[in-house]
Design an enzyme around this catalytic site. Structure first.
Site, PDB file in Angstrom:
ATOM      1  N   ASP A 179       0.830  -1.199   0.000  1.00 36.94           N
ATOM      2  CA  ASP A 179       0.000   0.000   0.000  1.00 36.94           C
ATOM      3  C   ASP A 179       0.868   1.253   0.000  1.00 36.94           C
ATOM      4  OD1 ASP A 179      -2.789   1.133   0.419  1.00 36.94           O
ATOM      5  OD2 ASP A 179      -1.782   1.969   2.171  1.00 36.94           O
TER       6      ASP A 179
ATOM      7  N   GLU B 178       1.547  -0.161  -4.941  1.00 38.74           N
ATOM      8  CA  GLU B 178       0.561   0.853  -5.312  1.00 38.74           C
ATOM      9  C   GLU B 178       1.245   2.217  -5.299  1.00 38.74           C
ATOM     10  OE1 GLU B 178      -3.589   2.754  -3.555  1.00 38.74           O
ATOM     11  OE2 GLU B 178      -1.883   2.317  -2.251  1.00 38.74           O
TER      12      GLU B 178
END
Length: 537
Positions: free
Chosen positions: A199, A262
């Site tokens: 993330d 990401e």
């Protein structure tokens, strides 16, 4: 196979909304395990589990309070081990979400860090003194609104948080923080996971001098003032690259594992994807939000793919059209055709792209966002910016499996409502016939049967909007496949020299006398030679 991830297709599961097996209205790991045969039936290679760790759930699990366990709402570590075993038996790899740029304010490490300035964890987070007037150290903003700094009365300092105030940012300049998370990696790798989705992978480091970000030149303010800054000092720092290499080294110490990052950067997403995946020492692959927006034009898709491989010829992208952070693409792109037609075409489009792919649960049903009332929201982004920004809850509502109560998701009251438009797009109703579900199965099978679509190169053909055409080819594979898409709602025709038949699950397509005619949202694949020409008819 060591590089199984190259050209792979991953299915993202949002645990709270996939399947609830204990009736509390919240999806759980046993529910996911029970539904894995559906995922395997699609023909994908892997699943990605969004966070399932202990958390106060202020950001629905992206505020982790323990990196070594499972939240009781989702089950136990034994349930997780069972899920991994069943997934592997079905031929599915398992990727878990790791949220390490920040944690929950309830994590014991942060509780220790904020106690005083001299404790062993004092420098594990980004702390800074106030300015002489008492203000925060710089102008950095939080994505969920307001300043990115919160005052802590005990330490008489501010701490950084790029999202909620309850999500303090780790200080990765501290080697102890890096070592801690490398051990977290090893814990889950030892449990058999096949990879990590990282993330906010470009948020790990900030400028040591905490310099203020410059302003962007805008005609009018956006909904979120965060978008008014060029975040060159608060993220995407050069110190990130050696850290990516350390993570890669740990991952590569295990057989056939991978990392996908990401990249959150509205200005340089594709560029950073390339930088973070170049060579063999950084991320295996990365994705950005470039294809998760409103653009559905031939020129846009061409620019994104060509731009990536031009800047990072030995890098590797992961493309997605939907995920848990953005409106679902079947509805987002509905101005380009009927919702079902756009859903079917986008499946074929994504499966033709060079790179690896990620599908979001419900995407295979043509699912659309749920219209929610403010009183039904849980997402901090929606709660802060409503009604101009409705937040992310609309794309996170539960999976619909059949036409029973609550779509077969739960026997209780679901944490977010299952409303009629979403319930109508259920799995059981799409098992037979020309449905979005069966379109996904067909195009995924077609991609799998043609290695050139998984790992081949791309040569685009110059055609006007709304026609997108490109040839996939590979120096080690004799086959060449021409992919042609009409991204508009009106019929188009192209003249093709060197392609004489249609293959695969084409739609609204007819080929005769060297002319390919595509109806609204039509698409086709053709075997071609190296001298193929494609022009507007």
């Amino acid at each position: 196979m060591q590089d199984w991830w190259r050209g792979s297709v991953t299915y993202q599961i949002y645990p709270r909304s996939f399947q609830d097996d204990n009736g509390d209205g919240i999806g759980d790991l046993p529910g996911i395990t029970r539904r894995l045969p559906h995922v395997a039936s699609l023909g994908v290679d892997a699943i990605w589990l969004s966070p399932f760790y202990p958390s106060p759930m202020l950001d629905m699990g992206y505020d982790v309070s323990d990196y070594y366990d499972v939240h009781p709402e989702f089950g136990t570590l034994a349930d997780f081990d069972d899920l991994v075993r069943v997934a592997h038996d079905l031929g599915l790899k398992v990727i878990v979400d790791l949220v390490i740029a920040h944690c929950s304010h309830l994590h014991p490490i942060f509780a220790e860090s904020r106690r005083d300035r001299t404790n062993p964890k004092a420098d594990w987070f980004v702390w800074a003194d106030p300015q002489p007037d008492g203000g925060p150290p710089n102008n950095w903003l939080a994505i969920f609104g307001g300043t990115a700094w919160t005052w802590d009365a005990g330490r008489r300092q501010y701490y950084l948080h790029n999202f909620l105030a309850e999500q303090p940012a780790f200080n990765f300049h501290n080697p102890q923080v890096q070592e801690y998370f490398l051990d977290v990696f090893r814990f889950w790798l030892d449990r058999g996971v096949d990879g990590f989705r990282l993330d906010t992978v470009n948020y790990y480091f900030q400028d040591r001098a905490l310099r203020s970000n410059p302003a962007l030149d805008m005609e009018r303010p956006p909904i979120n003032p965060y978008d008014m800054q060029d975040q060159i000092f608060s993220k995407s720092r050069p110190e990130n690259l050696p850290w990516l290499e350390r993570m890669r080294a740990v991952t590569d110490a295990y057989d056939a594992r991978m990392m996908v990052g990401e990249v959150g950067d509205a200005l340089r997403g594709i560029e950073i994807m390339g930088e973070y995946t170049t060579g063999t020492k950084r991320l295996h692959m990365a994705y950005s939000f470039d294809m998760l927006g409103d653009h559905y034009e031939a020129g846009f898709f061409r620019q994104a793919i060509e731009g990536f491989f031009r800047d990072a010829p030995d890098g590797w992208p992961c493309w997605a059209f939907s995920n848990h952070d953005v409106p679902r693409h079947a509805g987002r792109w509905s101005s380009h055709g009927q919702t079902e037609d756009v859903a079917k075409q986008s499946a074929a489009l994504l499966c033709s792209f060079e790179g690896s792919l990620c599908l979001y649960q419900g995407e295979e049903l043509g699912q659309t966002d749920t219209e929610l009332q403010y009183s039904e929201l849980t997402d901090p982004k929606g709660l802060r910016f409503w009604p101009d920004e409705k937040g992310r809850d609309g794309c996170r509502t539960p999976m619909a499996w059949d036409d029973s109560a609550e779509g077969g998701f739960t026997t209780g009251t679901p944490w977010l409502p299952v409303k009629p438009p979403q319930a109508a797009r259920n799995v059981a109703a799409q098992e037979e016939g020309d449905t979005v579900l069966n379109t996904y199965r067909a195009v995924l099978a077609f991609r799998s049967a043609h290695p050139v679509l998984r790992t081949g190169h791309t040569a685009f053909h110059d055609l006007p909007e709304p026609i997108l055409a490109f040839t996939r080819w590979h120096e080690d594979v004799a086959e060449r496949v021409l992919c042609v898409f009409n991204l508009g709602a009106n019929p188009v025709a192209v003249a093709i020299t060197g392609g004489e038949e249609l293959i695969g699950p084409h739609r609204n397509a007819d080929l005769s006398d060297g002319t390919l005619r595509l109806g609204p949202n039509g698409y086709a694949w053709l075997p071609v030679g190296d001298a193929v020409t494609v022009v507007r008819a």
